[in-house]
Design a protein around this motif. Structure first.
Motif, PDB file in Angstrom:
ATOM      1  N   ARG A 196     -36.027 -10.944 -33.952  1.00  0.00           N
ATOM      2  CA  ARG A 196     -35.704 -11.968 -32.961  1.00  0.00           C
ATOM      3  C   ARG A 196     -36.972 -12.611 -32.421  1.00  0.00           C
ATOM      4  NH1 ARG A 196     -31.384 -10.023 -28.669  1.00  0.00           N
ATOM      5  NH2 ARG A 196     -31.301 -12.265 -28.308  1.00  0.00           N
ATOM      6  N   ALA A 197     -37.970 -11.809 -32.114  1.00  0.00           N
ATOM      7  CA  ALA A 197     -39.235 -12.367 -31.622  1.00  0.00           C
ATOM      8  C   ALA A 197     -39.891 -13.261 -32.672  1.00  0.00           C
ATOM      9  CB  ALA A 197     -40.174 -11.236 -31.211  1.00  0.00           C
ATOM     10  N   GLN A 198     -39.729 -12.896 -33.941  1.00  0.00           N
ATOM     11  CA  GLN A 198     -40.269 -13.707 -35.038  1.00  0.00           C
ATOM     12  C   GLN A 198     -39.459 -14.976 -35.273  1.00  0.00           C
ATOM     13  OE1 GLN A 198     -40.127 -10.941 -38.319  1.00  0.00           O
ATOM     14  NE2 GLN A 198     -42.164 -10.101 -37.892  1.00  0.00           N
ATOM     15  N   GLY A 199     -38.238 -15.042 -34.728  1.00  0.00           N
ATOM     16  CA  GLY A 199     -37.358 -16.165 -35.045  1.00  0.00           C
ATOM     17  C   GLY A 199     -36.935 -16.152 -36.497  1.00  0.00           C
ATOM     18  N   ASN A 200     -36.708 -14.950 -37.034  1.00  0.00           N
ATOM     19  CA  ASN A 200     -36.450 -14.812 -38.470  1.00  0.00           C
ATOM     20  C   ASN A 200     -34.948 -14.900 -38.755  1.00  0.00           C
ATOM     21  OD1 ASN A 200     -37.439 -14.573 -41.060  1.00  0.00           O
ATOM     22  ND2 ASN A 200     -37.406 -12.345 -41.069  1.00  0.00           N
ATOM     23  N   TYR A 201     -34.436 -16.125 -38.756  1.00  0.00           N
ATOM     24  CA  TYR A 201     -33.013 -16.405 -38.930  1.00  0.00           C
ATOM     25  C   TYR A 201     -32.792 -17.337 -40.122  1.00  0.00           C
ATOM     26  CZ  TYR A 201     -32.360 -14.593 -34.159  1.00  0.00           C
ATOM     27  OH  TYR A 201     -32.321 -13.802 -33.037  1.00  0.00           O
ATOM     28  N   ALA A 202     -31.575 -17.334 -40.622  1.00  0.00           N
ATOM     29  CA  ALA A 202     -31.194 -18.269 -41.687  1.00  0.00           C
ATOM     30  C   ALA A 202     -29.737 -18.656 -41.497  1.00  0.00           C
ATOM     31  CB  ALA A 202     -31.401 -17.650 -43.066  1.00  0.00           C
ATOM     32  N   THR A 203     -29.414 -19.895 -41.833  1.00  0.00           N
ATOM     33  CA  THR A 203     -28.041 -20.376 -41.711  1.00  0.00           C
ATOM     34  C   THR A 203     -27.279 -20.177 -43.015  1.00  0.00           C
ATOM     35  OG1 THR A 203     -28.535 -22.622 -42.460  1.00  0.00           O
ATOM     36  CG2 THR A 203     -28.836 -22.158 -40.108  1.00  0.00           C
ATOM     37  N   VAL A 204     -25.969 -20.297 -42.915  1.00  0.00           N
ATOM     38  CA  VAL A 204     -25.104 -20.243 -44.089  1.00  0.00           C
ATOM     39  C   VAL A 204     -25.522 -21.287 -45.109  1.00  0.00           C
ATOM     40  CG1 VAL A 204     -22.751 -20.737 -44.867  1.00  0.00           C
ATOM     41  CG2 VAL A 204     -23.125 -19.212 -42.919  1.00  0.00           C
ATOM     42  N   ASP A 205     -25.814 -22.491 -44.658  1.00  0.00           N
ATOM     43  CA  ASP A 205     -26.188 -23.566 -45.580  1.00  0.00           C
ATOM     44  C   ASP A 205     -27.529 -23.294 -46.256  1.00  0.00           C
ATOM     45  OD1 ASP A 205     -23.869 -24.971 -45.138  1.00  0.00           O
ATOM     46  OD2 ASP A 205     -24.732 -26.255 -43.577  1.00  0.00           O
TER      47      ASP A 205
ATOM     48  N   ASN B 233     -20.317  -7.459 -40.086  1.00  0.00           N
ATOM     49  CA  ASN B 233     -21.630  -7.663 -39.502  1.00  0.00           C
ATOM     50  C   ASN B 233     -22.709  -7.831 -40.568  1.00  0.00           C
ATOM     51  OD1 ASN B 233     -23.844  -7.542 -37.588  1.00  0.00           O
ATOM     52  ND2 ASN B 233     -24.084  -5.397 -38.134  1.00  0.00           N
ATOM     53  N   ARG B 234     -22.657  -6.996 -41.599  1.00  0.00           N
ATOM     54  CA  ARG B 234     -23.744  -6.946 -42.580  1.00  0.00           C
ATOM     55  C   ARG B 234     -23.594  -7.948 -43.724  1.00  0.00           C
ATOM     56  NH1 ARG B 234     -28.629  -4.394 -41.708  1.00  0.00           N
ATOM     57  NH2 ARG B 234     -28.318  -2.456 -40.556  1.00  0.00           N
TER      58      ARG B 234
ATOM     59  N   LEU C 277     -32.343 -11.101 -48.260  1.00  0.00           N
ATOM     60  CA  LEU C 277     -31.185 -10.957 -47.380  1.00  0.00           C
ATOM     61  C   LEU C 277     -30.845  -9.499 -47.062  1.00  0.00           C
ATOM     62  CD1 LEU C 277     -28.562 -13.583 -48.638  1.00  0.00           C
ATOM     63  CD2 LEU C 277     -29.663 -13.512 -46.397  1.00  0.00           C
ATOM     64  N   LEU C 278     -31.454  -8.557 -47.750  1.00  0.00           N
ATOM     65  CA  LEU C 278     -31.183  -7.149 -47.448  1.00  0.00           C
ATOM     66  C   LEU C 278     -31.587  -6.840 -46.008  1.00  0.00           C
ATOM     67  CD1 LEU C 278     -32.323  -5.134 -50.598  1.00  0.00           C
ATOM     68  CD2 LEU C 278     -29.991  -5.641 -49.863  1.00  0.00           C
ATOM     69  N   GLY C 279     -30.754  -6.084 -45.326  1.00  0.00           N
ATOM     70  CA  GLY C 279     -31.060  -5.713 -43.951  1.00  0.00           C
ATOM     71  C   GLY C 279     -30.696  -6.765 -42.936  1.00  0.00           C
ATOM     72  N   SER C 280     -30.062  -7.854 -43.374  1.00  0.00           N
ATOM     73  CA  SER C 280     -29.700  -8.907 -42.427  1.00  0.00           C
ATOM     74  C   SER C 280     -28.449  -8.515 -41.641  1.00  0.00           C
ATOM     75  CB  SER C 280     -29.469 -10.231 -43.158  1.00  0.00           C
ATOM     76  OG  SER C 280     -28.419 -10.130 -44.097  1.00  0.00           O
ATOM     77  N   ASN C 281     -28.296  -9.130 -40.486  1.00  0.00           N
ATOM     78  CA  ASN C 281     -27.139  -8.908 -39.617  1.00  0.00           C
ATOM     79  C   ASN C 281     -26.583 -10.247 -39.158  1.00  0.00           C
ATOM     80  OD1 ASN C 281     -29.080  -6.456 -38.938  1.00  0.00           O
ATOM     81  ND2 ASN C 281     -27.021  -5.779 -38.487  1.00  0.00           N
TER      82      ASN C 281
ATOM     83  N   GLN D 255     -24.974 -18.054 -38.892  1.00  0.00           N
ATOM     84  CA  GLN D 255     -26.376 -17.668 -38.987  1.00  0.00           C
ATOM     85  C   GLN D 255     -26.515 -16.154 -39.078  1.00  0.00           C
ATOM     86  OE1 GLN D 255     -28.869 -18.286 -35.409  1.00  0.00           O
ATOM     87  NE2 GLN D 255     -30.090 -19.676 -36.652  1.00  0.00           N
ATOM     88  N   VAL D 256     -27.503 -15.717 -39.865  1.00  0.00           N
ATOM     89  CA  VAL D 256     -27.857 -14.300 -39.912  1.00  0.00           C
ATOM     90  C   VAL D 256     -29.273 -14.098 -39.393  1.00  0.00           C
ATOM     91  CG1 VAL D 256     -26.338 -13.696 -41.843  1.00  0.00           C
ATOM     92  CG2 VAL D 256     -28.690 -14.446 -42.320  1.00  0.00           C
ATOM     93  N   LYS D 257     -29.503 -12.919 -38.836  1.00  0.00           N
ATOM     94  CA  LYS D 257     -30.850 -12.479 -38.490  1.00  0.00           C
ATOM     95  C   LYS D 257     -31.359 -11.659 -39.656  1.00  0.00           C
ATOM     96  CE  LYS D 257     -31.268  -8.786 -36.290  1.00  0.00           C
ATOM     97  NZ  LYS D 257     -31.871  -8.116 -37.478  1.00  0.00           N
ATOM     98  N   LEU D 258     -32.486 -12.019 -40.198  1.00  0.00           N
ATOM     99  CA  LEU D 258     -33.041 -11.318 -41.349  1.00  0.00           C
ATOM    100  C   LEU D 258     -33.817 -10.076 -40.913  1.00  0.00           C
ATOM    101  CD1 LEU D 258     -34.308 -14.471 -43.282  1.00  0.00           C
ATOM    102  CD2 LEU D 258     -32.198 -13.197 -43.687  1.00  0.00           C
TER     103      LEU D 258
END
Length: 397
Positions: A57-66, A91-92, A239-243, A249-252
């Motif tokens: 979260r602090a890294q802003g390490n996110y990705a969208t479905v698109d 969730n996973r 994508l492994l370990g993403s939530n 959006q997922v958090k990587l």
């Protein structure tokens, strides 16, 4: 008098972490405030650990479905893709599956059975026995599966994951066909383009598919290994370990964590004069004997840790010494004999009978499991865990 308390694990409250926050400052100040408020002293070889979620979260390490869809389409061609061995998790995996579905015209979804890789059951092993199904060789169509087992729901979530994943793929505009098999090569009569979604067995799965003639073989660890249209990424785990973060959006899994743990260790040394070990942890590595779920859905328990946490325990089994080597002693004589043996123990006890029954696991996996149980995954609000006495033994005063 000898110290009467051994290992202590404390959950440390922090502010809610947002993208861009300074974790070195937040983790250090939160621990120091907790120590002052609760009256405990920080000592050498204590351990401070932070959950991977606040790091990402602090890294802003996110990705969208698109963004997931764009990478899947680029790597696998956008036509019919075999998606094999996903875990059964809203969730996973559900948000990842939405992205995968939007990046393909058709998905052949192959589910392992009777359970997924981490122990979520579609059906019981007893149900397979009753129906005469051999999970090692039988490939079931969706129609056959329904004929044999009906509409089973997960006992904890109340979800029929077969129907849930089927509808999710269709809602994203892709055609779907579902089969059930445990040999990854069973997907190849349907498509030669495969996305392997297993976690800990992924390298073997990929190898078997390539050897059997698959045209393109990717894993979740090959998707989003670089930024796609401004997304976050993880160069090692994709994508492994993403939530799930939101419905879109997922958090990587966090990346580049080593510098963080070393910086926190340095800051704590400056502030306290003590050499504290630091780690990032995700899922613990343990199995629920009732639900049969193996907790570890992350690719590793700890993606980063300081050097003092490398290795495995090197411990003597006290009850073995008491029942064998010192069976004729009791009281203070037994205590002193065991202490003397601990002081003289070898630096490497591997293979020695006196260490038989001690836990043969990596320190980071053991400590990460303790941290995961301490912090939980709900509303405790303690994403930092402080452990004292972990490296103590019977001789520690």
């Amino acid at each position: 008098m000898s110290r009467m308390v051994g290992t202590v694990s404390r959950g440390i409250r922090t502010p809610i972490i947002r993208s861009g926050d300074d974790l070195v400052e937040i983790v250090t100040s939160s621990l120091l405030e907790a120590a002052e408020e609760d009256g405990f002293a920080i000592r050498d070889r204590d351990i401070v650990a932070m959950t991977e979620a606040i790091v990402a979260r602090a890294q802003g390490n996110y990705a969208t479905v698109d963004q997931i869809a764009a990478d899947v389409r680029s790597e696998l061609g956008g036509e019919t893709v075999g998606v094999i061995f996903p875990i059964l998790s809203r969730n996973r995996f559900a948000i990842c599956l939405r992205g995968i579905a939007k990046g393909c015209s058709k998905i052949v979804l192959m589910l392992s059975y009777p359970s997924d890789e981490v122990g979520n059951h579609l059906v019981s092993i007893d149900a397979l026995d009753a129906k005469g199904v051999d999970p090692y060789k039988d490939v079931l169509t969706l129609e056959k599966y329904r004929e044999l087992f009906g509409y089973e729901k997960h006992p904890f979530t109340g979800v029929d994951y077969v129907a849930y994943y089927q509808e999710l793929i269709q809602d994203c505009g892709a055609e779907v066909e579902i089969i059930f098999a445990n040999d990854p090569r069973a997907i190849l009569p349907y498509t030669k383009h495969v996305l392997c979604c297993d976690i800990h067995t992924r390298q073997r799965t990929k190898r078997l598919l390539r050897e059997a003639g698959a045209v393109s073989v990717y894993g979740l660890d090959d998707i989003l290994i670089h930024s796609v249209n401004g997304s976050g990424y993880n160069e090692k785990y994709g994508l492994l370990g993403s939530n799930k973060a939101t419905e879109e959006q997922v958090k990587l899994f966090p990346r580049d964590c080593q510098g963080l743990v070393e910086a926190i260790q340095k800051r704590l040394l400056e502030k306290t004069g003590k050499h504290v070990e630091v780690m990032v942890y995700g899922d613990g590595a343990f199995k629920d004997p009732v639900g049969k779920i193996w907790e570890l859905a992350d690719p590793v328990v700890s993606p980063a840790y300081t050097a003092g946490l490398e290795g495995t325990p090197n411990e003597l089994k006290l009850k073995y010494l008491a029942d064998n080597d010192f069976a004729d002693l009791s009281g203070e004589a037994l205590k002193e004999a065991i202490k003397d043996r601990i002081h003289k123990k070898d630096g490497d006890l591997v293979g020695q009978m006196v260490s038989e029954g001690t836990t043969p696991r990596r320190l980071t996996d053991l400590i990460g499991s303790l941290c995961d149980l301490t912090s939980g995954s709900g509303d405790k609000g303690t994403p930092v865990v402080f452990i004292q006495g972990y490296f103590d033994n019977y001789t520690t005063e």
